[in-house]
Design an enzyme around this catalytic site. Structure first.
Site: not given
Ligand code: PEP
Ligand code: MG
Length: 955
Positions: A82, A163, A402, A696, A823, A842, A844
């Site tokens: 503001k 606020m 704004r 997977r 993971e 990848s 997880g």
């Molecule tokens: C993960 O753990 O992020 C994953 C993609 O596997 P899941 O959710 O199947 O355990």
């Molecule tokens: Mg997982």
């Protein structure tokens, strides 16, 4: 400059804590926080409050308006949104009443120093008040012609209604008479005074509702007086009534707070400034910050500004206007105003305002001026503005501008159209659209069929588009309870206040019987992307627990349906239909007939132009894969093979496999599953047509797959011809204390090699078939829950063996990659070792978060909301990645992986892959792609582009 002995850097954000002020509400002077400003306490050699040279030199107060403007629009962090925008409007010559901004640094100081202010503040504030006095020709506290000011909060990002604000400050028993004499308008002066006392009593002296269903105490006193004197509207109150009201208000304050309403204007001013700073730490501001991830250490600024009066008679008015319509983004001025009223009347929804269009005939000159200002503001700020204005005896003033809060649809449409109009470029458009908002284009509407059967029983203002159906509740607590039970709530309130925020978050939709399109309910709901109908023609009775729509009376718990696009309200449940974009994507609507779809496609095209991250879908079925493709997925980043068995009877075979006690039994079960898997993979390869698919191997945490209910065990016994008792016995034998850390992922396949063998065969046979049919496959197979390279090696050997076999007997060859999920923290920390085998990683991040934080991804609900509410963590780490901790492991794994395999492919497939903030992080870490569920794909495309553009700006 003064030399001082220093112990701490006073403005250090890291020492910021909301602790000192949290529950310290008035009565006035109950604690140091409630006292008017004092100079900083003297230095204490044992470590008391310290003052730095830096602080002494620092500028804390910034003037704006009428010839002297210290700040500008770039200083949001220091002056709040503001303050910065008022400075900017002053600089471009718009009519802004003079004032000053106390910077956010003072807020930080205030919290770090037990409710005191920097030494110089007192003098600076007085100097700036004197400047306003000079500019308007009135003196603060003058008994015959007083300068009145407003005191308002102003955070870096606007936090509407969270606020506190005080208007008409500076009046007292004496000067109210002076104001009456000076203006020749006794009613006006008394009206200002009663408003001031009520606001001050509420905000500064803590005279507030004691529980959710209590009437606001000052309103209750006013309603009582109106009833006694047979008056309907506020405007019906005579000067005599207002004098009585003022007496009663003051008595209420004394009774509730034990303090007299202060008569000294500077005491009032410091009281209000302190209250605004304290309101940064109030519950509703904290909830809001938690929801919108606003850091506590930002603090709020305080804006003190000369009052202008919209309540000076019929040539005065007050209103709000949006430079474009915030519900759908159409390029028309949109807003509302009230003649002879003050600003809060519009926002609070006390009187129902008129649509801005009516101003064309009622106040044509002001309307023309406002139209002109609309253009100036849009071109200058290059964004849609939400403007507060006041007309004082035909003269128009701008009190605030704004960037307008808007629905997802409006954000997208205005960005798109502003590019087309040449106001912004496509990069700006991409940066400006909140990535999450794209999903509102994919939100459902009531189906045309359902609407043909239904008649709306009432109508309200369409304030937040979309369609919602749910159980009626009248309280925030009720909405939360319904949500906890997994049902949908429609929160029905006469009007909402910031106290209803929790309920609004929990509810599917919000219905109010009072208030306009810029009322609290409307603003907040829109911003949250909630369906909202407000100011509706319904009767809400809290004590009876009923919602009256015409002659129909619905009760708490009954179904009601609201359409926030049309404003229609229906009794009962109404079926929802997919969005226009979805209808086009599903071939049910001609793309040329949908402007929304054209906008969606264009914006997505701009995003794709700038993003570096690829976006894939987490899909377990061919149907999901097809949906992902329509939404722009560039491959499948995660096919959870265990989820392929959720449909129909397949779960029985899956359970048979898990429950098998003997190898031979398990092999038979696996063979039963093989054709299902092979057919699904075949279909998915075909659907993706050569785009990468990451499959997977099986990862069934046992608690998710075992039949716990005896009815499920009975059904299974029947289906797989195994006695119920045997199944019960096996389930008991397989029970684990911590199934998420148990016999799952590659551990299962290492214990029972026939599982991985079956899966490998299904995958490779499907791929071979596609290749034999002339199709293409880009196959990536990944192994779940790996913590040791040896685990991965074990699985990779099986995969390669089966691949060789299948290619030999199918007489085809194709390439494939084998990689791993990361993971487990151990996998991240030993990623260089694992990368000798893994061709890709990848992440997880669901399990990685669970295992790094030691928080269950299934049931941390018991403490996570408390943690975010108490700001121990700023957000749910399963929704947005913990960059500092879990993120560090991701970074380590990327770096280590690349030392062994420089071209290693990196992606993420946990839920964080669809979260804009996390995506920004993944971009910075250097991942190649993110993978997420279908509805998040457009969000991810946009977020990825925003991450790339932010990067571009940094370099
Ligand atoms: C993960 O753990 O992020 C994953 C993609 O596997 P899941 O959710 O199947 O355990
Ligand atoms: Mg997982």
């Amino acid at each position: 400059m003064r030399a001082t002995v220093l112990t701490v850097s006073v403005l250090s954000a890291s020492s910021f804590s909301l602790a000192p002020a949290q529950h310290r509400r008035p009565p006035l002077k109950a604690s140091v926080l409630d006292e008017p400003a004092k100079s900083t306490p003297a230095l204490d050699p044992d470590g008391g409050v310290a003052v730095t040279d830096e602080e002494v030199a620092r500028k804390f107060v910034y003037d704006f308006g009428e010839g002297k403007t210290d700040g500008n629009g770039t200083q949001r962090a220091l002056l709040g949104g503001k303050g910065a925008n008022l400075a900017e409007c002053s600089l471009i010559g718009l009519p802004v009443p003079p004032g000053f901004t106390i910077s956010t640094e003072v807020c930080t100081y205030y919290y770090a120093h037990d409710g005191t202010y920097p030494l110089s503040l007192d003098v600076d504030v007085k100097a700036s008040v004197a400047r306003i006095e000079g500019a308007v020709g009135k003196r603060f506290g003058d008994a015959s012609d007083p300068l009145l000011v407003s005191v308002r909060s102003g955070a870096r990002d606007s936090m509407p209604g969270m606020m506190d604000t005080v208007l008409n400050l500076g009046l007292n028993d004496e000067s109210v008479e002076g104001l009456a004499a000076k203006t020749g308008n006794e009613r006006f002066a008394l009206d200002c005074y009663r408003r001031f006392i009520a606001m001050y009593g509420d905000v500064v002296m803590g005279v507030q509702q004691r529980h959710e269903n209590e009437h606001e105490p000052f309103d209750a006193v006013m309603d009582q007086l109106k009833a006694e004197r047979h008056k309907r509207e506020d405007l019906d109150l005579t000067p005599d009534d207002l004098r009585e009201l003022i007496t009663r208000f003051k008595a209420l304050i004394t009774e509730r707070s034990g303090e007299e309403f202060p008569q000294d204007p500077y005491e009032q001013l410091w009281g209000a400034i302190g209250a605004v700073f304290r309101s940064w730490g109030n519950d509703r501001a904290r909830i809001y910050r938690a929801k919108y991830h606003i850091p506590a250490e930002w603090g709020t600024a305080v804006n003190v500004q000369a009052m202008v009066f919209g309540n000076l008679g019929d040539t005065s008015a007050t209103g709000v206007c949006f430079t474009r319509r915030p519900t759908d983004g159409e390029n028309v001025m949109y807003g509302e105003y009230l003649v002879n009223a003050q600003g809060e009347d519009v926002v609070a929804g006390i009187r129902t305002p008129k649509a801005i269009d009516e101003m064309k005939t009622e106040m044509p000159d002001s309307y023309t001026e406002l139209e002109h200002i609309r253009g100036v503001l849009e071109r200058h700020f290059a964004d849609v503005q939400d403007v507060e204005f006041t007309i004082q005896e035909k003269k128009l003033y701008l009190l605030q501008t704004r960037n307008a809060k808007r629905t997802g649809l409006a954000a997208i449409r205005t960005a798109y159209e502003m590019v087309k109009e040449g106001i912004i470029d496509d990069k700006t458009a991409v940066k400006r659209i909140p990535a999450d908002s794209i999903s509102s284009l994919l939100a459902p509407t009531f189906s045309a069929d359902a609407l043909e059967r239904e008649t709306p029983l009432a109508t309200g203002l369409p304030a937040g588009p979309g369609a919602a159906s749910g159980h009626i509740t009248f309280t925030a607590l009720g909405a939360e309870a319904i949500q906890r039970e997994g049902r949908k709530a429609i929160l029905c309130r006469i009007e909402t206040t910031p106290e209803d925020l929790r309920g609004m978050i929990a509810a599917e939709g919000i219905l109010t019987s009072r208030g306009g399109v810029s009322s609290h309910a409307a603003l907040v709901a829109r911003q949250m992307g909630k369906v909202c109908v407000c100011g509706a023609d319904v009767t809400i009775d809290y004590s009876r627990g009923t919602l009256g729509i015409g002659t129909t009376v619905l009760r708490e718990g009954d179904f009601v349906s609201i359409d926030g696009t049309t404003g229609h309200i229906y009794a009962g449940r109404v079926d929802a239909a997919p969005s226009e974009v979805n209808q086009v994507l599903n071939g049910k609507l001609d793309p040329d007939e949908s402007y929304t779809y054209r906008i969606f496609q264009t914006v997505m095209g701009w995003a794709d132009k700038y993003r570096k991250l690829a976006v894939r879908i987490n899909a377990d079925t061919p149907k999901q894969a097809a949906t992902g493709l329509k939404l722009g997925a560039e491959g499948i980043g995660l096919a959870r093979t265990e989820h392929m068995f959720f449909e129909g009877d397949r779960i029985h075979y899956m359970r048979k496999l898990i429950l098998a006690a003997e190898d031979s039994e398990r092999r038979r079960a696996a063979n039963k599953l093989l054709p299902f898997q092979r057919d699904d993979f075949h279909e998915m390869f075909n659907a993706m047509d050569g785009l990468p698919i990451t499959i997977r191997l099986l990862d069934p945490p046992l608690h998710e797959f075992l039949p716990h209910e005896s009815s499920a065990r009975l059904a299974l016994a029947d289906k797989i011809s195994v006695p119920f008792e045997k199944i019960t016995e096996r389930v008991a034998a397989l029970q684990e204390m911590n199934p998420m850390l148990g016999h799952r992922g590659c551990r299962l396949a290492i214990s029972f090699p026939e599982i991985a063998e079956m899966q490998a065969r299904a995958i490779f046979e499907a791929a071979a078939q596609v290749v034999a049919e002339g199709g293409q496959v880009a196959l990536e197979i990944m192994v779940p829950f790996v913590g040791f390279k040896a685990e991965l090696d074990n699985q990779v050997n099986t995969l390669h063996e089966v691949a060789r076999e299948v290619m030999a007997y199918r007489k085809v060859s194709f390439e494939y990659k084998v990689g791993t999920m990361i993971e487990l923290p151990r996998a991240a920390l030993t990623a260089d070792d694992i990368a000798h085998t893994a061709e890709f990683f990848s992440f997880g991040t669901n399990d990685l978060t669970q295992c790094t934080m030691g928080m269950s991804r299934d049931d941390s609900g018991a403490f996570l909301p408390t943690y975010t509410a108490k700001e121990i963590i700023s957000q749910n780490p399963f929704a947005s990645i913990d960059q500092v901790g879990v993120g560090q492991l991701v970074q380590i794994a990327c770096d280590k992986g690349a030392t062994v395999r420089p071209d290693i492919k990196l992606g993420v497939c946990g839920e964080h892959g669809g979260d804009p903030k996390s995506i920004e992080f993944f971009h910075r870490v250097g991942l190649n792609y993110v993978s997420c569920s279908a509805p998040r794909i457009p969000v991810a495309r946009l977020a990825a582009a925003q991450a790339a553009l932010a990067d571009e700006e940094r370099h």
